[in-house]
Design an enzyme around this catalytic site. Structure first.
Site, PDB file in Angstrom:
ATOM      1  N   SER A  67      28.504  39.805  39.310  1.00  0.00           N
ATOM      2  CA  SER A  67      28.499  39.987  40.768  1.00  0.00           C
ATOM      3  C   SER A  67      27.333  40.894  41.137  1.00  0.00           C
ATOM      4  O   SER A  67      26.793  41.600  40.280  1.00  0.00           O
ATOM      5  CB  SER A  67      29.815  40.653  41.186  1.00  0.00           C
TER       6      SER A  67
ATOM      7  N   TYR B 262      37.162  46.170  41.409  1.00  0.00           N
ATOM      8  CA  TYR B 262      36.253  45.019  41.302  1.00  0.00           C
ATOM      9  C   TYR B 262      34.883  45.492  40.812  1.00  0.00           C
ATOM     10  O   TYR B 262      34.298  44.895  39.903  1.00  0.00           O
ATOM     11  CB  TYR B 262      36.135  44.338  42.675  1.00  0.00           C
TER      12      TYR B 262
HETATM   13  P1  NAP Z   1      37.864  32.071  44.525  1.00  0.00           P
HETATM   14  O1  NAP Z   1      37.624  30.854  45.351  1.00  0.00           O
HETATM   15  O2  NAP Z   1      38.852  33.078  44.979  1.00  0.00           O
HETATM   16  O3  NAP Z   1      38.138  31.620  43.025  1.00  0.00           O
HETATM   17  C1  NAP Z   1      38.603  32.497  42.062  1.00  0.00           C
HETATM   18  C2  NAP Z   1      39.177  31.692  40.938  1.00  0.00           C
HETATM   19  O4  NAP Z   1      39.790  32.554  39.976  1.00  0.00           O
HETATM   20  C3  NAP Z   1      40.267  30.742  41.450  1.00  0.00           C
HETATM   21  O5  NAP Z   1      40.231  29.563  40.724  1.00  0.00           O
HETATM   22  C4  NAP Z   1      41.509  31.535  41.135  1.00  0.00           C
HETATM   23  O6  NAP Z   1      42.668  30.759  41.040  1.00  0.00           O
HETATM   24  C5  NAP Z   1      41.098  32.085  39.778  1.00  0.00           C
HETATM   25  N1  NAP Z   1      42.039  33.091  39.337  1.00  0.00           N
HETATM   26  C6  NAP Z   1      42.430  34.207  39.959  1.00  0.00           C
HETATM   27  N2  NAP Z   1      43.380  34.823  39.255  1.00  0.00           N
HETATM   28  C7  NAP Z   1      43.598  34.071  38.150  1.00  0.00           C
HETATM   29  C8  NAP Z   1      44.461  34.164  37.040  1.00  0.00           C
HETATM   30  N3  NAP Z   1      45.350  35.148  36.927  1.00  0.00           N
HETATM   31  N4  NAP Z   1      44.397  33.209  36.081  1.00  0.00           N
HETATM   32  C9  NAP Z   1      43.533  32.189  36.190  1.00  0.00           C
HETATM   33  N5  NAP Z   1      42.714  32.027  37.217  1.00  0.00           N
HETATM   34  C10 NAP Z   1      42.739  32.969  38.198  1.00  0.00           C
HETATM   35  O7  NAP Z   1      36.520  32.873  44.412  1.00  0.00           O
HETATM   36  P2  NAP Z   1      35.071  32.493  43.869  1.00  0.00           P
HETATM   37  O8  NAP Z   1      34.140  33.083  44.848  1.00  0.00           O
HETATM   38  O9  NAP Z   1      34.955  31.055  43.530  1.00  0.00           O
HETATM   39  O10 NAP Z   1      35.047  33.408  42.571  1.00  0.00           O
HETATM   40  C11 NAP Z   1      34.671  32.946  41.294  1.00  0.00           C
HETATM   41  C12 NAP Z   1      34.005  34.086  40.538  1.00  0.00           C
HETATM   42  O11 NAP Z   1      32.790  34.442  41.203  1.00  0.00           O
HETATM   43  C13 NAP Z   1      34.847  35.360  40.479  1.00  0.00           C
HETATM   44  O12 NAP Z   1      34.708  35.967  39.221  1.00  0.00           O
HETATM   45  C14 NAP Z   1      34.204  36.230  41.548  1.00  0.00           C
HETATM   46  O13 NAP Z   1      34.402  37.601  41.307  1.00  0.00           O
HETATM   47  C15 NAP Z   1      32.758  35.835  41.393  1.00  0.00           C
HETATM   48  N6  NAP Z   1      31.916  36.160  42.532  1.00  0.00           N
HETATM   49  C16 NAP Z   1      32.069  35.543  43.731  1.00  0.00           C
HETATM   50  C17 NAP Z   1      31.215  35.876  44.775  1.00  0.00           C
HETATM   51  C18 NAP Z   1      31.306  35.227  46.111  1.00  0.00           C
HETATM   52  O14 NAP Z   1      30.524  35.603  47.001  1.00  0.00           O
HETATM   53  N7  NAP Z   1      32.157  34.274  46.345  1.00  0.00           N
HETATM   54  C19 NAP Z   1      30.222  36.842  44.598  1.00  0.00           C
HETATM   55  C20 NAP Z   1      30.095  37.462  43.369  1.00  0.00           C
HETATM   56  C21 NAP Z   1      30.941  37.102  42.330  1.00  0.00           C
HETATM   57  P3  NAP Z   1      43.607  30.576  42.364  1.00  0.00           P
HETATM   58  O15 NAP Z   1      42.921  29.556  43.221  1.00  0.00           O
HETATM   59  O16 NAP Z   1      44.883  30.093  41.773  1.00  0.00           O
HETATM   60  O17 NAP Z   1      43.715  31.905  43.024  1.00  0.00           O
END
Ligand code: NAP
Length: 243
Positions: free
Chosen positions: A135, A148
């Site tokens: 991130s 986080y």
């Molecule tokens: P998201 O749409 O909230 O997706 C997060 C994913 O992680 C979902 O599939 C969620 O499943 C899964 N997850 C959460 N808890 C879990 C558990 N206990 N076991 C298995 N899976 C679990 O967010 P995203 O933005 O795509 O995030 C993906 C990654 O990118 C994360 O590591 C996040 O920190 C990172 N990131 C995102 C951003 C951004 O701007 N979006 C920026 C920097 C980093 P559910 O759907 O069931 O909750």
């Protein structure tokens, strides 16, 4: 298709592959020729459908990192640790429960999943690729997200130590640090007009990122084209950190 960007014959597992960035990564790897195990704590059927027959789903809940790592298939070439959660509260009010929940999924699970993957690959004499999703908060402090931020700094550190230890065994370990990407994770920010404007004003590219922007970088790191890339944390942020 063959060549430096081809993943034919490779088996990949992506965590949190039911939605957002994880879904885009799973589809991107499948488009490059890999067979993808789309792992989620709920069904990844939509991802499997989008991957055009090159994926299967697996239920994997990282809230129990020990059990999840124990269930990791032993024949993988590629592991993408994408799943992550965020809990927001002022640091003075931040609860131990939120701290533990975030650290378990975002950091402890990443450590144990990498360890299980590395153990199996080394035992089989097979190289491999790990990409961890870091991130901007692997580099910056953020606001109201202490667990986080700590976890994502930790992901960058783990990426480097595993890269150092396993480069000699042909296992490349890198991270991709997404900027502000339009997913569930950032819904609260996008719904807050003031925060949303402040963020957009600072992004040189002038737009929120798309999950496919992250998928491209992750896929590249998994291909032969990236054979000599290891220990890197690649920012994919529309220029945010350069500013
Ligand atoms: P998201 O749409 O909230 O997706 C997060 C994913 O992680 C979902 O599939 C969620 O499943 C899964 N997850 C959460 N808890 C879990 C558990 N206990 N076991 C298995 N899976 C679990 O967010 P995203 O933005 O795509 O995030 C993906 C990654 O990118 C994360 O590591 C996040 O920190 C990172 N990131 C995102 C951003 C951004 O701007 N979006 C920026 C920097 C980093 P559910 O759907 O069931 O909750």
């Amino acid at each position: 298709m063959s060549g430096p960007f081809d993943l034919s014959g490779k088996r990949a597992l992506v965590t949190g592959a039911n939605t957002g960035i994880g879904q885009a990564i799973a589809v991107g790897l499948a488009e490059a020729g890999a067979h993808v195990i789309a792992a989620g704590r709920r069904s990844c059927a939509e991802t499997v459908e989008k991957a055009n027959g090159r994926a299967e789903e697996m239920i994997l809940d990282l809230a129990d990192p020990v059990a999840a790592a124990g269930a990791l298939p032993g024949d993988l070439d590629i592991l993408v640790n994408n799943a992550g959660i965020i809990r927001r509260a002022d640091s003075v009010d931040y609860t131990e429960a939120d701290w533990d929940d975030v650290m378990d999924v975002n950091l402890k699970a990443v450590f144990l999943m990498c360890q299980a993957f590395g153990k199996a690959a080394i035992a089989a004499g097979r190289g491999g690729r790990i990409v961890n999703i870091a991130s901007l908060l692997s580099f910056q402090g953020g606001i109201r997200v202490p667990a986080y931020t700590a976890s994502k700094h930790g992901v960058a550190g783990l990426t480097k130590i595993f890269a150092n230890e396993w480069a000699g065994q042909g296992i490349n370990v890198n991270a991709v640090a997404p900027g502000y990407i339009a997913t569930n994770n950032t819904e609260a920010l996008r719904d807050d007009p003031e925060r949303s404007k402040a963020i957009l004003d600072r992004i040189p590219a002038g737009r929120w990122g798309d999950p496919a922007d992250i998928a491209g970088a992750v896929t590249f790191l998994c291909t032969p084209a990236a054979n000599y890339v290891t220990g890197a944390v690649l920012n994919v942020d529309g220029g945010w950190l350069a500013r």
